[in-house]
Structures are given as structure tokens and as C-alpha cells.
Scaffold this motif. Structure first.
Motif, PDB file in Angstrom:
ATOM      1  N   PRO A 193       0.799  -1.222   0.000  1.00 44.95           N
ATOM      2  CA  PRO A 193       0.000   0.000   0.000  1.00 44.95           C
ATOM      3  C   PRO A 193       0.834   1.274   0.000  1.00 44.95           C
ATOM      4  N   GLY A 194       2.145   1.144  -0.111  1.00 45.15           N
ATOM      5  CA  GLY A 194       3.020   2.306  -0.086  1.00 45.15           C
ATOM      6  C   GLY A 194       3.615   2.589   1.279  1.00 45.15           C
ATOM      7  N   THR A 195       3.390   1.690   2.229  1.00 45.42           N
ATOM      8  CA  THR A 195       3.894   1.891   3.590  1.00 45.42           C
ATOM      9  C   THR A 195       5.414   1.966   3.626  1.00 45.42           C
ATOM     10  N   TYR A 196       6.059   1.065   2.893  1.00 46.29           N
ATOM     11  CA  TYR A 196       7.529   1.028   2.922  1.00 46.29           C
ATOM     12  C   TYR A 196       8.108   2.293   2.292  1.00 46.29           C
ATOM     13  N   THR A 197       7.519   2.726   1.184  1.00 42.41           N
ATOM     14  CA  THR A 197       7.990   3.950   0.550  1.00 42.41           C
ATOM     15  C   THR A 197       7.886   5.126   1.507  1.00 42.41           C
TER      16      THR A 197
END
Length: 338
Positions: A193-197
Motif C-alpha cells: 500500500p506504499g507503507t515502505y515507501t
């Protein structure tokens, strides 16, 4: 077939070479010459070895400080952007596409040849394989198929087991395999979901700048072909690899695998079930060192500075025994300050 060394996008001190593989695919080897700025103030060591780094899924090599650490330790540092990744991507290619992780054997063979290695065990400098995430899985399997070539294996959050553990993998692997045969490129539901980014990108809550085409915010589209290749690789690890080299596995102390943002993502691995991976790491070899770093990210070396310095220190303490240098006591004293 290789091309001449050329300046790399990382700037001073980095060069790249295009590797043309027999099937027409391209891989890219990056080397650090040590002539650029230093990103770590660490004592110089005596590691007379070659280091080959392989990135993970939806990724490429951009960690200048990682090259700087190994250079200061005395090693010759190289990083490989596999075919269909990073510097090796070309228009019309499917990012990250692979049907078997053994397909990367050609990339690795070409890289070792470009590094000037003979390929004959016992005739070259020690070879340290350094892999992150899927790259850690790939290099573990490669070392299993090529005994006697590597001298040590350092794994940075390797994707050795499915997030839902072995039972979950075994339950869905047949269905994934069927889809891989019938519809290898059909997009699977997005898992990032884009958490790491958000945790690592300098544009958000992180500190790192990188190419968003080569490392997209939500990762490459996940395909049945890729996931089937990973599952088959993980099943091989689960059966036991019996590696003949010392293995160091670096992992965060906890996971955050929720589909929404939380500040907890800044103190955890948001991609792996680290407990499952820690357990599976014991299937790599008779002797494996598993080192858990509190609050580390999925890529240990993209974690906050204090954590990555601790990771470098742990590598420094582990290497003398792993490589058994001729003057190991002197080298260990030099690098103890890490």
C-alpha cells in the motif's frame, strides 16, 4: 559478452558495465572504485575479498554507503542489477519478470566473469555474497547449486519464507503454480500500500532518494510467474540447502504487516514475517548466525543511521571468523571500532 566500464548514475567513484547474456537479456554490474566521497567514518580493515550484492524485488542498487562500508573494510564491492530490473530495464520489458530464480544464474555468471574471477574454486579471492530480500533467496539457492564458489553469505532480510508461514505457502502454492502456467503475467492483487515507501523515501518520512521508475511507490505489479518462482525457491530452502559457507542473516526484531499506515512502520520490517524468516534461516546450513536488530527496516541498510551502523558493526565482528584471514587477530582489532 560485456561492454566497457562507464560512469554510473551514482556519480563519482561508481562505474557500470552492461552484461549481454546468451539469451539476449541484459544485466548491469556496478563497481565502486573508492575514488568518491566517503559516507562512513570507519577504520579500514583487511578484507581482501570480492563482494557481490544482489537487490530485492522491485528494487535496484543505489545504496552508496553500503559500497563505502565494504571498500573501507578492504573489499572490492560490486552490485548487480538483474535483468528486468533497474539499470537493466529497457522499453517493452516486464519489470521483474522471471519464471524460475535459477534464471538469474546467467546474470551472476556474467557478473563474476566481469569481476575477473576465474570460476575455479580455490583460485580467486574470497567471494562474499550479499543479498537483500528476494536477492537473498536467489543467492542462497545459487550458492546451493554452486558449492565451493562463495566464501561467505550475508543476507539482509532475505525472503526465505512466505509472510503467512510455511503452511500458508503450501496451501496456495498449487493455485499460484496453475495461474503461472496459464496466465503468467496476469496482475495479482496489490500487496504494497506504499507503507515502505513512506518509511524510506526522502519525499515522505524517510531519508533516501532513488529512481521511482526502478523502485515504484507501490512496487512492480505482482505476477503469478514471479510468485510461483519465489514459492518454489522457498520450498527448496525449506527442504534444507546444506550450504558449505558461513551464513549471517540480518533481520529486524519485529514485523508490521498491516494494510494501513502507522508510526509502527518506522520501527519494523513492513515486508516480511521476520519470525518465520528467522526460523527458516536455520534450513540454510548446519551453522547459521541470525542477528536481530531492534527497530530495523526491511532493508537493514536503509534504517536510521544508528541501526545501520550497528548492522555494519555486527558484520565486522562476524567476518573475521567467517573468512578466517591469515592475520585475523590484527584485522579484528582494526575493525572492532565499527
Amino acid at each position: 559478452m560485456t561492454q566497457p566500464w562507464e560512469p554510473d548514475i551514482l556519480g563519482e567513484g561508481f562505474e557500470q558495465q552492461t552484461l549481454k547474456l546468451d539469451d539476449g537479456a541484459l544485466a548491469t554490474l556496478v563497481r565502486y572504485t573508492g575514488s568518491g566521497p566517503q559516507w562512513l567514518d570507519v577504520p579500514q580493515g583487511g578484507v581482501d575479498a570480492d563482494v557481490l550484492y544482489v537487490h530485492g524485488w522491485s528494487d535496484y542498487f543505489f545504496q552508496r554507503h553500503l559500497a563505502g562500508f565494504w571498500h573501507r573494510a578492504g573489499a572490492r564491492f560490486y552490485a548487480l542489477d538483474l535483468h528486468n530490473y533497474g539499470r537493466s530495464l529497457r522499453p517493452g520489458l516486464v519489470p521483474g519478470f522471471v519464471t524460475n530464480l535459477a534464471d538469474y544464474d546467467a546474470d551472476i555468471a556474467a557478473a563474476l566473469a566481469a569481476m575477473g574471477r576465474s570460476g575455479t574454486p580455490g583460485t580467486d579471492r574470497p567471494l562474499i555474497l550479499l543479498g537483500h530480500s528476494t536477492g537473498g533467496l536467489t543467492l542462497s539457492l545459487w550458492a546451493h547449486r554452486h558449492p565451493g564458489v562463495a566464501s561467505a553469505l550475508v543476507l539482509n532480510s532475505p525472503w526465505l519464507e512466505f509472510q503467512a508461514t510455511e503452511l500458508g505457502r503450501r496451501a496456495i502454492a498449487p493455485l499460484v503454480g496453475l495461474h503461472a502456467r496459464l496466465h503468467p503475467l496476469a496482475p495479482l492483487p496489490a500487496v504494497d500500500p506504499g507503507t515502505y515507501t513512506r518509511a524510506v523515501s526522502a519525499a515522505l518520512d524517510g531519508e533516501w532518494e532513488y529512481n521511482l521508475q526502478w523502485r515504484p511507490d507501490r512496487g512492480f505489479p505482482l505476477t503469478p510467474a514471479f510468485l510461483d518462482a519465489v514459492f518454489r525457491g522457498q520450498a527448496t530452502v525449506a527442504a534444507g540447502l546444506g550450504l558449505d559457507v558461513p551464513v549471517l542473516v540480518l533481520l529486524s526484531d519485529k514485523s508490521y504487516l498491516q494494510p494501513k499506515w502507522s508510526a509502527d512502520a518506522l520501527t519494523a520490517d513492513v515486508a516480511l514475517n521476520v519470525d518465520a524468516v528467522a526460523h527458516r534461516a536455520l534450513s540454510l546450513a548446519d551453522t547459521v548466525t541470525v542477528s536481530r536488530l531492534p527497530n530495523a527496516f526491511h532493508d537493514i541498510f536503509l534504517s536510521p543511521e544508528a541501526i545501520r551502523r550497528e548492522a555494519f558493526a555486527r558484520i565486522g565482528r562476524w567476518l573475521p571468523t567467517a573468512l578466517q584471514p591469515v592475520d585475523g587477530m590484527e584485522w579484528e582489532a582494526r575493525i572492532a571500532g565499527l
